[in-house]
Write a protein that holds these residues in place. Structure first.
Motif, PDB file in Angstrom:
ATOM      1  N   PHE A  63       0.810  -1.211   0.000  1.00 52.07           N
ATOM      2  CA  PHE A  63       0.000   0.000   0.000  1.00 52.07           C
ATOM      3  C   PHE A  63       0.849   1.269   0.000  1.00 52.07           C
ATOM      4  O   PHE A  63       0.612   2.187  -0.778  1.00 52.07           O
ATOM      5  CB  PHE A  63      -0.939   0.011   1.206  1.00 52.07           C
ATOM      6  CG  PHE A  63      -2.021  -1.023   1.143  1.00 52.07           C
ATOM      7  CD1 PHE A  63      -3.009  -0.957   0.179  1.00 52.07           C
ATOM      8  CD2 PHE A  63      -2.052  -2.061   2.053  1.00 52.07           C
ATOM      9  CE1 PHE A  63      -4.010  -1.901   0.099  1.00 52.07           C
ATOM     10  CE2 PHE A  63      -3.045  -3.016   1.991  1.00 52.07           C
ATOM     11  CZ  PHE A  63      -4.031  -2.948   1.016  1.00 52.07           C
ATOM     12  N   MET A  64       1.822   1.325   0.890  1.00 49.61           N
ATOM     13  CA  MET A  64       2.608   2.545   1.033  1.00 49.61           C
ATOM     14  C   MET A  64       3.421   2.865  -0.217  1.00 49.61           C
ATOM     15  O   MET A  64       3.394   4.008  -0.698  1.00 49.61           O
ATOM     16  CB  MET A  64       3.514   2.432   2.267  1.00 49.61           C
ATOM     17  CG  MET A  64       2.746   2.333   3.583  1.00 49.61           C
ATOM     18  SD  MET A  64       1.618   3.726   3.822  1.00 49.61           S
ATOM     19  CE  MET A  64       2.804   5.035   4.110  1.00 49.61           C
ATOM     20  N   PRO A  65       4.153   1.910  -0.823  1.00 46.63           N
ATOM     21  CA  PRO A  65       4.885   2.247  -2.055  1.00 46.63           C
ATOM     22  C   PRO A  65       3.950   2.640  -3.202  1.00 46.63           C
ATOM     23  O   PRO A  65       4.274   3.558  -3.967  1.00 46.63           O
ATOM     24  CB  PRO A  65       5.639   0.944  -2.373  1.00 46.63           C
ATOM     25  CG  PRO A  65       5.760   0.242  -1.072  1.00 46.63           C
ATOM     26  CD  PRO A  65       4.505   0.566  -0.327  1.00 46.63           C
TER      27      PRO A  65
ATOM     28  N   VAL B 136       1.921  10.872  -4.842  1.00 47.23           N
ATOM     29  CA  VAL B 136       3.078  11.733  -5.097  1.00 47.23           C
ATOM     30  C   VAL B 136       2.993  12.332  -6.494  1.00 47.23           C
ATOM     31  O   VAL B 136       3.229  13.533  -6.689  1.00 47.23           O
ATOM     32  CB  VAL B 136       4.386  10.947  -4.917  1.00 47.23           C
ATOM     33  CG1 VAL B 136       5.594  11.799  -5.299  1.00 47.23           C
ATOM     34  CG2 VAL B 136       4.521  10.471  -3.469  1.00 47.23           C
ATOM     35  N   TRP B 137       2.654  11.522  -7.456  1.00 45.38           N
ATOM     36  CA  TRP B 137       2.575  11.994  -8.840  1.00 45.38           C
ATOM     37  C   TRP B 137       1.275  12.735  -9.123  1.00 45.38           C
ATOM     38  O   TRP B 137       1.237  13.621  -9.977  1.00 45.38           O
ATOM     39  CB  TRP B 137       2.719  10.812  -9.804  1.00 45.38           C
ATOM     40  CG  TRP B 137       4.141  10.394 -10.019  1.00 45.38           C
ATOM     41  CD1 TRP B 137       5.128  10.349  -9.069  1.00 45.38           C
ATOM     42  CD2 TRP B 137       4.734   9.975 -11.241  1.00 45.38           C
ATOM     43  NE1 TRP B 137       6.300   9.916  -9.612  1.00 45.38           N
ATOM     44  CE2 TRP B 137       6.095   9.670 -10.947  1.00 45.38           C
ATOM     45  CE3 TRP B 137       4.274   9.802 -12.532  1.00 45.38           C
ATOM     46  CZ2 TRP B 137       6.975   9.220 -11.934  1.00 45.38           C
ATOM     47  CZ3 TRP B 137       5.156   9.337 -13.505  1.00 45.38           C
ATOM     48  CH2 TRP B 137       6.487   9.059 -13.201  1.00 45.38           C
TER      49      TRP B 137
ATOM     50  N   LEU C 124       1.133   4.136  -3.029  1.00 46.63           N
ATOM     51  CA  LEU C 124       0.534   5.452  -2.808  1.00 46.63           C
ATOM     52  C   LEU C 124       1.570   6.563  -2.656  1.00 46.63           C
ATOM     53  O   LEU C 124       1.350   7.678  -3.140  1.00 46.63           O
ATOM     54  CB  LEU C 124      -0.352   5.408  -1.556  1.00 46.63           C
ATOM     55  CG  LEU C 124      -1.556   4.462  -1.613  1.00 46.63           C
ATOM     56  CD1 LEU C 124      -2.302   4.481  -0.287  1.00 46.63           C
ATOM     57  CD2 LEU C 124      -2.497   4.831  -2.755  1.00 46.63           C
ATOM     58  N   PHE C 125       2.710   6.275  -1.998  1.00 50.36           N
ATOM     59  CA  PHE C 125       3.611   7.362  -1.613  1.00 50.36           C
ATOM     60  C   PHE C 125       5.027   7.236  -2.172  1.00 50.36           C
ATOM     61  O   PHE C 125       5.865   8.095  -1.887  1.00 50.36           O
ATOM     62  CB  PHE C 125       3.692   7.455  -0.087  1.00 50.36           C
ATOM     63  CG  PHE C 125       2.383   7.815   0.567  1.00 50.36           C
ATOM     64  CD1 PHE C 125       1.910   9.124   0.556  1.00 50.36           C
ATOM     65  CD2 PHE C 125       1.610   6.832   1.170  1.00 50.36           C
ATOM     66  CE1 PHE C 125       0.705   9.452   1.139  1.00 50.36           C
ATOM     67  CE2 PHE C 125       0.401   7.158   1.769  1.00 50.36           C
ATOM     68  CZ  PHE C 125      -0.063   8.466   1.750  1.00 50.36           C
ATOM     69  N   SER C 126       5.307   6.226  -2.952  1.00 51.63           N
ATOM     70  CA  SER C 126       6.657   6.078  -3.489  1.00 51.63           C
ATOM     71  C   SER C 126       6.963   7.196  -4.486  1.00 51.63           C
ATOM     72  O   SER C 126       6.095   7.643  -5.242  1.00 51.63           O
ATOM     73  CB  SER C 126       6.794   4.719  -4.176  1.00 51.63           C
ATOM     74  OG  SER C 126       8.019   4.639  -4.876  1.00 51.63           O
ATOM     75  N   GLY C 127       8.223   7.640  -4.491  1.00 47.43           N
ATOM     76  CA  GLY C 127       8.629   8.624  -5.478  1.00 47.43           C
ATOM     77  C   GLY C 127       8.703   8.039  -6.875  1.00 47.43           C
ATOM     78  O   GLY C 127       8.776   8.775  -7.871  1.00 47.43           O
ATOM     79  N   TYR C 128       8.671   6.701  -6.958  1.00 47.29           N
ATOM     80  CA  TYR C 128       8.680   6.024  -8.248  1.00 47.29           C
ATOM     81  C   TYR C 128       7.235   5.705  -8.645  1.00 47.29           C
ATOM     82  O   TYR C 128       6.723   4.639  -8.398  1.00 47.29           O
ATOM     83  CB  TYR C 128       9.510   4.743  -8.170  1.00 47.29           C
ATOM     84  CG  TYR C 128       9.553   3.963  -9.479  1.00 47.29           C
ATOM     85  CD1 TYR C 128      10.163   4.503 -10.612  1.00 47.29           C
ATOM     86  CD2 TYR C 128       8.999   2.701  -9.571  1.00 47.29           C
ATOM     87  CE1 TYR C 128      10.196   3.802 -11.801  1.00 47.29           C
ATOM     88  CE2 TYR C 128       9.028   1.988 -10.765  1.00 47.29           C
ATOM     89  CZ  TYR C 128       9.628   2.541 -11.874  1.00 47.29           C
ATOM     90  OH  TYR C 128       9.659   1.835 -13.062  1.00 47.29           O
TER      91      TYR C 128
END
Length: 221
Positions: free
Chosen positions: A178-180, A191-192, A182-186
């Protein structure tokens, strides 16, 4: 063929955005509703699938599900089996395009559960059956294709392709990320495309307007 498919994909996606606006208008004034619809159009991933990759399936499912959720939120389908059947056709078509969209069927089920005090159980079950039957019949077409191609109704080209790749590339329901996602810079969604985060936070305020619809949308997400 490809040109007409892409034109049809974009058209269905734009119609879906218009129904997004209509869904907002059920609870909010014209200006915030238009702002929300335009924000989704030009600041969410749907812009890419309407302007660049119209050959992909995302705009089509967005359009079909937006119409489906509009009728779901507008209400009345619990006492109108024909309208429930129409919604089932929309859900079935969306599932035919992307099988995971069947999960949006949780939304009307949640609304029926929340309405148990005002709607007779027999009426709710009849409408849910009227919705589920066409959805299942249409979705069974894709299930049959998966059976013939992959040997299982749960076959999926994404999973099949991932299984040929490195370890960890395949979907795993028991190990969500879930966290990557939703919030990963990739390519993290929030984030996007921060407008999606605003939309999720806005659900909290939406709960003050209609608690039943809030739980339905939350369950669908």
């Amino acid at each position: 063929y490809e040109l007409f498919y892409c034109l049809g994909s974009a058209r269905i996606g734009i119609v879906g955005l218009l129904f997004t606006y209509r869904a907002c208008r059920l609870y909010f004034d014209r200006m915030p509703s238009a702002t929300a619809a335009l924000g989704v159009w030009f600041a969410s991933p749907i812009f890419y699938y309407l302007a660049v990759e119209t050959s992909m399936s995302h705009a089509v499912t967005q359009g079909l599900l937006s119409i489906f959720l509009f009728y779901c939120l507008r209400g009345g389908w619990l006492s109108r089996p024909r309208q429930a059947a129409f919604m089932g056709c929309l859900l079935g078509l969306a599932t035919l395009v992307r099988p995971q969209e069947i999960l949006f069927g949780v939304a009307p089920v949640a609304m029926a559960v929340c309405a148990w005090r005002t709607a007779p159980l027999k009426t709710s079950l009849r409408s849910l059956l009227a919705m589920g039957a066409p959805a299942a019949m249409i979705a069974s077409i894709q299930a049959a294709v998966y059976w013939m191609v992959f040997g299982s109704v749960f076959g999926n080209p994404y999973i099949t392709e991932a299984q040929t790749g490195p370890s960890g590339a395949c979907f795993n329901w028991w190990a969500p990320h879930f966290m990557p996602v939703l919030f990963s810079g990739y390519r993290g969604l929030f984030v996007w495309h921060p407008i999606n985060l605003l939309g999720v936070l806005g659900l909290v305020l939406f709960a003050l307007r209609n608690l039943t619809a809030f739980f339905a949308l939350l369950a669908a997400r």
